[in-house]
Design a protein around this motif. Structure first.
Motif, PDB file in Angstrom:
ATOM      1  N   ASN A 296       0.803  -1.225   0.000  1.00  0.00           N
ATOM      2  CA  ASN A 296       0.000   0.000   0.000  1.00  0.00           C
ATOM      3  C   ASN A 296       0.832   1.270   0.000  1.00  0.00           C
ATOM      4  OD1 ASN A 296      -2.452  -1.455   0.121  1.00  0.00           O
ATOM      5  ND2 ASN A 296      -2.249  -1.680   2.338  1.00  0.00           N
ATOM      6  N   SER A 297       2.147   1.145   0.087  1.00  0.00           N
ATOM      7  CA  SER A 297       3.002   2.327   0.226  1.00  0.00           C
ATOM      8  C   SER A 297       3.970   2.461  -0.946  1.00  0.00           C
ATOM      9  CB  SER A 297       3.794   2.247   1.538  1.00  0.00           C
ATOM     10  OG  SER A 297       4.635   3.378   1.672  1.00  0.00           O
ATOM     11  N   CYS A 298       4.175   3.707  -1.361  1.00  0.00           N
ATOM     12  CA  CYS A 298       5.168   4.002  -2.405  1.00  0.00           C
ATOM     13  C   CYS A 298       6.374   4.747  -1.837  1.00  0.00           C
ATOM     14  CB  CYS A 298       4.533   4.829  -3.519  1.00  0.00           C
ATOM     15  SG  CYS A 298       3.335   3.926  -4.520  1.00  0.00           S
ATOM     16  N   ALA A 299       6.424   4.873  -0.516  1.00  0.00           N
ATOM     17  CA  ALA A 299       7.567   5.543   0.117  1.00  0.00           C
ATOM     18  C   ALA A 299       7.785   4.915   1.492  1.00  0.00           C
ATOM     19  CB  ALA A 299       7.315   7.043   0.243  1.00  0.00           C
ATOM     20  N   TYR A 300       8.790   4.062   1.575  1.00  0.00           N
ATOM     21  CA  TYR A 300       9.051   3.373   2.841  1.00  0.00           C
ATOM     22  C   TYR A 300      10.499   2.916   2.891  1.00  0.00           C
ATOM     23  CZ  TYR A 300       8.651  -0.839  -0.017  1.00  0.00           C
ATOM     24  OH  TYR A 300       8.830  -1.799  -1.002  1.00  0.00           O
ATOM     25  N   LYS A 301      10.943   2.555   4.099  1.00  0.00           N
ATOM     26  CA  LYS A 301      12.249   1.928   4.307  1.00  0.00           C
ATOM     27  C   LYS A 301      12.058   0.794   5.310  1.00  0.00           C
ATOM     28  CE  LYS A 301      14.890   6.199   3.552  1.00  0.00           C
ATOM     29  NZ  LYS A 301      15.765   7.215   4.191  1.00  0.00           N
ATOM     30  N   VAL A 302      12.705  -0.326   5.030  1.00  0.00           N
ATOM     31  CA  VAL A 302      12.633  -1.494   5.908  1.00  0.00           C
ATOM     32  C   VAL A 302      14.038  -2.081   6.014  1.00  0.00           C
ATOM     33  CG1 VAL A 302      11.727  -3.825   6.201  1.00  0.00           C
ATOM     34  CG2 VAL A 302      10.240  -2.010   5.333  1.00  0.00           C
ATOM     35  N   GLY A 303      14.448  -2.417   7.226  1.00  0.00           N
ATOM     36  CA  GLY A 303      15.768  -3.021   7.394  1.00  0.00           C
ATOM     37  C   GLY A 303      16.098  -3.209   8.853  1.00  0.00           C
ATOM     38  N   ARG A 319      18.584   9.838   9.927  1.00  0.00           N
ATOM     39  CA  ARG A 319      17.862   9.431   8.718  1.00  0.00           C
ATOM     40  C   ARG A 319      18.310   8.028   8.300  1.00  0.00           C
ATOM     41  NH1 ARG A 319      17.857  12.929   3.082  1.00  0.00           N
ATOM     42  NH2 ARG A 319      16.058  11.876   2.100  1.00  0.00           N
ATOM     43  N   LEU A 320      17.369   7.128   8.156  1.00  0.00           N
ATOM     44  CA  LEU A 320      17.701   5.729   7.886  1.00  0.00           C
ATOM     45  C   LEU A 320      18.478   5.593   6.582  1.00  0.00           C
ATOM     46  CD1 LEU A 320      14.449   3.812   8.926  1.00  0.00           C
ATOM     47  CD2 LEU A 320      16.437   4.466  10.304  1.00  0.00           C
ATOM     48  N   GLY A 321      19.608   4.860   6.657  1.00  0.00           N
ATOM     49  CA  GLY A 321      20.440   4.618   5.482  1.00  0.00           C
ATOM     50  C   GLY A 321      21.465   5.682   5.215  1.00  0.00           C
ATOM     51  N   HIS A 322      21.430   6.787   5.978  1.00  0.00           N
ATOM     52  CA  HIS A 322      22.362   7.886   5.746  1.00  0.00           C
ATOM     53  C   HIS A 322      23.436   7.957   6.827  1.00  0.00           C
ATOM     54  CE1 HIS A 322      20.170  10.055   2.440  1.00  0.00           C
ATOM     55  NE2 HIS A 322      19.227   9.227   2.868  1.00  0.00           N
ATOM     56  N   ASN A 323      23.589   6.873   7.570  1.00  0.00           N
ATOM     57  CA  ASN A 323      24.572   6.859   8.646  1.00  0.00           C
ATOM     58  C   ASN A 323      25.106   5.434   8.809  1.00  0.00           C
ATOM     59  OD1 ASN A 323      22.543   5.473  10.439  1.00  0.00           O
ATOM     60  ND2 ASN A 323      21.513   7.438  10.094  1.00  0.00           N
ATOM     61  N   ALA A 324      26.085   5.287   9.693  1.00  0.00           N
ATOM     62  CA  ALA A 324      26.722   3.981   9.892  1.00  0.00           C
ATOM     63  C   ALA A 324      25.897   3.051  10.768  1.00  0.00           C
ATOM     64  CB  ALA A 324      28.104   4.174  10.501  1.00  0.00           C
ATOM     65  N   PHE A 325      24.742   3.515  11.254  1.00  0.00           N
ATOM     66  CA  PHE A 325      23.961   2.725  12.209  1.00  0.00           C
ATOM     67  C   PHE A 325      22.729   2.065  11.596  1.00  0.00           C
ATOM     68  CE2 PHE A 325      25.872   6.317  14.573  1.00  0.00           C
ATOM     69  CZ  PHE A 325      26.765   5.589  15.344  1.00  0.00           C
ATOM     70  N   SER A 326      22.509   2.197  10.293  1.00  0.00           N
ATOM     71  CA  SER A 326      21.290   1.648   9.683  1.00  0.00           C
ATOM     72  C   SER A 326      21.574   1.074   8.306  1.00  0.00           C
ATOM     73  CB  SER A 326      20.195   2.721   9.604  1.00  0.00           C
ATOM     74  OG  SER A 326      20.660   3.869   8.919  1.00  0.00           O
ATOM     75  N   TRP A 327      20.853  -0.020   8.005  1.00  0.00           N
ATOM     76  CA  TRP A 327      20.965  -0.727   6.728  1.00  0.00           C
ATOM     77  C   TRP A 327      19.537  -1.003   6.249  1.00  0.00           C
ATOM     78  CZ3 TRP A 327      23.503  -1.409  11.170  1.00  0.00           C
ATOM     79  CH2 TRP A 327      24.901  -1.427  11.175  1.00  0.00           C
ATOM     80  N   VAL A 328      19.109  -0.380   5.141  1.00  0.00           N
ATOM     81  CA  VAL A 328      17.692  -0.461   4.779  1.00  0.00           C
ATOM     82  C   VAL A 328      17.486  -0.658   3.282  1.00  0.00           C
ATOM     83  CG1 VAL A 328      16.865   0.900   6.739  1.00  0.00           C
ATOM     84  CG2 VAL A 328      17.514   2.058   4.621  1.00  0.00           C
ATOM     85  N   PHE A 329      16.379  -1.333   2.979  1.00  0.00           N
ATOM     86  CA  PHE A 329      15.814  -1.375   1.622  1.00  0.00           C
ATOM     87  C   PHE A 329      14.872  -0.179   1.519  1.00  0.00           C
ATOM     88  CE2 PHE A 329      12.484  -2.362  -1.366  1.00  0.00           C
ATOM     89  CZ  PHE A 329      13.094  -3.076  -2.387  1.00  0.00           C
TER      90      PHE A 329
END
Length: 404
Positions: A296-303, A319-329
């Motif tokens: 149902n979503s066209c804008a999301y991050k999961v990881g 911000r998810l994926g923009h730092n050394a602490f997160s890994w996201v699709f």
């Protein structure tokens, strides 16, 4: 007065009498030779006459009603006979054919399963052999590189020892004048300086990439998601939910809102700007899998994210994926990417997955994103992870839900 719907026969009148009297009316003691259609029972002539309880009802001779019922019974018997004949024909002609076809189709299906699994087994055995040979080859290569280095550095040590011994001899046996004139000192010093110190080399390390196989990864992901999904009850930690997100009562669905939701406690765990949320469960070792409904979503991050991920402010460190602490699709409209530490790796997907499987193998240091419906591995990340990891979610359009 013989037709149904008439006002009834006259008092005391009787239709044709049978040779033997039948049951009598308990009220009038007369033969029950009439049938009352209103009360659906046999009555006598007195019941239908003046002052009788069935006066004005639909009255007809009992013989006529009995004949009508006989005809209905005959018709019903004929229908039952035809129905029985149809059932007997179905049992005799159709069911044996159905049974034969079922046996034949079951045999074909059984053969199909055996053939396909045999092919899969053969393919797996071939892939196993290929990968084991690659592992053996990589082990031999690393071993030979290490042996070569041993020989090289043994020779270097011997040469350095010889140079040192010579220099010590000069220092011991030459006087000042001889020492000044001795050119060999400079030659031996230059020779020693030509022997470089050991440097780290990937050639001396075992390359784990030799075990990577798209086929093995896909089969492994399918097996793991099938066996592990549902074994862990992953729910979202309400304390971390951004004020731009609404959390369902079961703590599994996040809904984006352009306006901040009802006031909530702004504790240190809560994301105050980006529409993020962490799960209440963290992982430090082992193998873990979960599936998220994202259709149902066209804008999301999961990881996944480390517990050290900052929560406050609008900077990239939160911000998810923009730092050394997160890994996201990540999905934004029709752009699909893997994000980590500010690095954006585009994924060539033609359509968005309806469900997104996440598989985390901390022992193998591997994070895998997977589409359960098609069995497609969307992306695999290999690398070290810092600290305990939490499933992490962000949504900026509609809703996403943890399925299991």
């Amino acid at each position: 007065m013989s037709a149904e719907g008439s006002t009834g026969p006259g008092p005391g009148s009787e239709p044709g009498r049978g040779p033997e009297p039948g049951p009598l009316c308990p009220e009038h003691g007369q033969a029950l030779s009439w049938f009352c259609g209103s009360e659906r029972r046999p009555v006598c002539a007195a019941c239908t006459g003046l002052g009788g309880r069935c006066r004005g009802h639909r009255i007809r001779p009992a013989e006529e009603r009995a004949e009508e019922l006989r005809n209905k019974i005959v018709d019903q018997c004929e229908r039952l006979q035809l129905q029985s004949a149809g059932i007997s024909k179905y049992v005799a002609d159709v069911l044996p054919g159905k049974n034969q076809r079922a046996v034949s189709m079951a045999s074909a299906a059984r053969e199909k399963v055996i053939q396909r699994l045999s092919l899969v087994r053969s393919l797996c055995e071939s892939e196993e052999q290929r990968l084991l040979e690659q592992v053996h080859g990589e082990e031999e290569r690393a071993h030979q590189s290490i042996l070569t280095q041993r020989v090289h550095w043994a020779e270097a040590l011997q040469k350095l020892d010889t140079i040192r011994t010579g220099l010590v001899g000069m220092l011991t046996h030459l006087d000042d004048l001889q020492l000044i004139k001795e050119q060999e000192i400079f030659e031996r010093t230059e020779e020693a300086e030509g022997i470089l110190d050991p440097q780290e080399s990937e050639m001396l390390n075992f390359n784990e990439k030799c075990t990577r196989s798209p086929l093995l990864t896909q089969l492994w992901a399918t097996a793991v998601l099938g066996s592990l999904s549902g074994t862990e009850d992953i729910r979202i930690d309400e304390r971390t939910v951004s004020p731009f997100l609404q959390l369902s009562d079961d703590q599994k669905t996040l809904t984006f809102s352009t306006k901040k939701s009802k006031p909530c406690a702004d504790g240190p765990e809560r994301f105050d700007h980006w529409p993020n949320a962490l799960a209440a469960t963290s992982f430090q070792d082992g193998l873990h899998a979960w599936i998220v409904n994202v259709q149902n979503s066209c804008a999301y991050k999961v990881g996944v994210a480390s517990g050290h991920l900052p929560r406050k402010g609008s900077g990239s460190d939160c911000r998810l994926g923009h730092n050394a602490f997160s890994w996201v699709f990540s999905r934004y409209d029709q752009e699909f990417r893997f994000l980590h530490n500010g690095q954006h790796e585009p994924l060539g997907l033609l359509r968005g997955p309806a469900q997104l499987g996440v598989l985390l193998d901390l022992q193998a240091r591997e994070l895998l994103f997977y589409e359960p419906a098609s069995g497609t591995v969307l992306y695999t990340h290999h690398g070290a992870f810092t600290g305990p990891l939490f499933p992490v979610f962000a949504v900026a359009d509609q809703t996403i839900s943890i399925i299991r």
